[in-house]
Design an enzyme around this catalytic site. Structure first.
Site, mmCIF file in Angstrom:
data_model
loop_
_atom_site.group_PDB
_atom_site.id
_atom_site.type_symbol
_atom_site.label_atom_id
_atom_site.label_comp_id
_atom_site.label_asym_id
_atom_site.label_seq_id
_atom_site.Cartn_x
_atom_site.Cartn_y
_atom_site.Cartn_z
ATOM 1 N N LYS A 208 0.856 -1.189 0.000
ATOM 2 C CA LYS A 208 0.000 0.000 0.000
ATOM 3 C C LYS A 208 0.890 1.235 0.000
ATOM 4 O O LYS A 208 1.701 1.430 0.909
ATOM 5 C CB LYS A 208 -0.901 -0.012 1.232
ATOM 6 C CG LYS A 208 -1.762 1.229 1.348
ATOM 7 C CD LYS A 208 -2.774 1.103 2.463
ATOM 8 C CE LYS A 208 -3.559 2.390 2.621
ATOM 9 N NZ LYS A 208 -4.572 2.291 3.678
ATOM 10 N N LYS A 261 -2.176 -1.448 -3.849
ATOM 11 C CA LYS A 261 -3.045 -0.276 -3.786
ATOM 12 C C LYS A 261 -2.228 0.993 -3.833
ATOM 13 O O LYS A 261 -1.235 1.072 -3.115
ATOM 14 C CB LYS A 261 -3.824 -0.343 -2.471
ATOM 15 C CG LYS A 261 -4.692 0.853 -2.202
ATOM 16 C CD LYS A 261 -5.324 0.724 -0.855
ATOM 17 C CE LYS A 261 -6.021 2.033 -0.540
ATOM 18 N NZ LYS A 261 -6.429 2.101 0.824
HETATM 19 C C1 PBG Z 1 -7.519 3.205 5.594
HETATM 20 C C2 PBG Z 1 -7.778 3.158 4.138
HETATM 21 C C3 PBG Z 1 -7.579 4.143 3.154
HETATM 22 C C4 PBG Z 1 -8.105 3.633 1.976
HETATM 23 C C5 PBG Z 1 -8.552 2.353 2.246
HETATM 24 N N1 PBG Z 1 -8.335 2.071 3.586
HETATM 25 C C6 PBG Z 1 -7.057 5.532 3.249
HETATM 26 C C7 PBG Z 1 -5.668 5.816 3.621
HETATM 27 O O1 PBG Z 1 -4.821 4.949 3.799
HETATM 28 O O2 PBG Z 1 -5.404 7.003 3.800
HETATM 29 C C8 PBG Z 1 -8.156 4.363 0.661
HETATM 30 C C9 PBG Z 1 -9.201 3.904 -0.282
HETATM 31 C C10 PBG Z 1 -9.466 4.817 -1.425
HETATM 32 O O3 PBG Z 1 -8.814 5.859 -1.632
HETATM 33 O O4 PBG Z 1 -10.389 4.489 -2.188
HETATM 34 N N2 PBG Z 1 -6.205 3.231 5.980
#
Ligand code: PBG
Length: 335
Positions: A208, A261
């Site tokens: 991520k 992601k």
């Molecule tokens: C929580 C999380 C996030 C997303 C999914 N789970 C945001 C982040 O890490 O700031 C992002 C999902 C999206 O942008 O569609 N940590």
């Protein structure tokens, strides 16, 4: 024409006018027959945002056609999603109150826990996946416990484990940790096993990235960090070998599905992960990727449906078995 049989190192020397790739592009039936990449709604997971309260169905300004839904409404929405043949939903919570340790995230009567029970009571097949992360529940908006102005890794693991177990107890089919703390998959696996959930899979947000593409989500989930940013725990966009290291660690700790992601700006990472593990790979087509399409479509600059198909196909072609996407309902309606 040189036959290919038995000679895998040398290609037959053939080119125009013998070779005419256009022959197979003549009609839609022909193109469909030889298409290498296909996608069905069964591979998709649709994100849902659950909010405290009753009778609430409020469109999210940064995510057109997506809604903040109270528990009663989320069950109705899940039924629609199930009927469309979409594989599952992933739940995010907007709690009634936040505190420094994100208590509502692991409360038995938290919004997500209630939503899981409500959805399970009406949907018999839809998979209920939960996002396991503290940022929506903490007053500071970070994904872990903050001490001396820093996100602390190890004390956070205990809270994430509690959250995963509380989701499992409420009836979640899959838990998906998205916090990026080191060791969290192993901690969650141990906690689930100890609580009697050895059969419950973990979909880990393994690679991520610290991405600007989460902007609209943070507005939707009210989860923007109140100070600093997430670069101290999410990955640097320049790295791909590090993604493989994260994936290896998560596999060793017991992850069942590995996620990359965002998706579109990281197609090469999806491909690299696919080639490095023998587990299913997921990709999250995140909020910023969706919002760009919606905004351009609203301006009349693009053909939204074609662009959505092309984007989802590209993510699939790169190697994603599972795609989390805000387009899921639109895609399924037109599948
Ligand atoms: C929580 C999380 C996030 C997303 C999914 N789970 C945001 C982040 O890490 O700031 C992002 C999902 C999206 O942008 O569609 N940590």
């Amino acid at each position: 024409m040189t036959p290919l049989g038995g000679r895998d190192l040398e290609w037959p020397l053939m080119s125009y006018p013998d070779e005419r790739p256009r022959r197979l592009r003549k009609s839609e039936r022909l193109r469909a027959m030889v298409r290498e990449t296909t996608l069905t709604p069964a591979s998709l997971i649709y994100p849902l945002f659950v909010t405290a309260g009753n009778g609430i169905r409020r469109e999210i300004p940064s995510l057109p056609d997506c809604y903040h839904l109270s528990v009663d409404q989320v069950a109705r929405e899940a039924e629609v999603v199930e009927k469309l043949g979409i594989g599952g939903v992933i739940l995010f919570g907007l709690p009634s109150a936040k505190d420094p340790v994100g208590s509502e995230g692991y409360a038995d009567d938290g919004v997500v826990q209630q939503a899981i029970r409500a959805i399970r009571s009406v949907c018999k097949e839809l998979l209920v996946v939960t996002d396991v992360c503290l940022c929506e529940y903490t007053s500071h908006g970070h994904c872990g416990v903050v001490e001396q102005g820093e996100v602390q890794n190890d004390p956070t693991l205990e809270l994430l484990s509690r959250m995963a177990v509380s989701h499992a107890k409420a009836g979640a089919h899959v838990v998906a940790p998205s916090d990026m703390m080191d060791g969290r998959v192993g901690a969650i696996r141990d906690a689930l096993d100890a609580a009697g959930f050895a059969g419950l899979p973990i979909l880990s947000y393994a690679a991520k990235y610290a991405s600007a593409f989460y902007g609209p989500f943070r507005e939707a989930a009210d989860s923007a960090p109140q100070f600093g940013d997430r670069r101290g725990y999410q990955m640097d966009p320049g790295n791909v070998r590090e993604a493989l290291r994260e994936v290896r660690l998560d596999v060793e700790e017991g992850a069942d599905i590995l996620m990359v992601k965002p998706a579109l700006p990281y197609l090469d990472v999806i491909r690299a992960v696919k080639e490095s593990v023998d587990r299913p790979v997921a990709a999250y087509n995140v909020s910023g990727e969706y919002a760009m399409v919606k905004a351009a479509a609203a301006k009349g600059w693009i053909d939204e449906e074609r662009m959505m198909r092309e984007i989802l196909t590209s993510i699939r072609r790169a190697g994603a078995d599972v795609i989390l996407t805000y387009h899921a309902k639109d895609f399924a309606r037109r599948a």
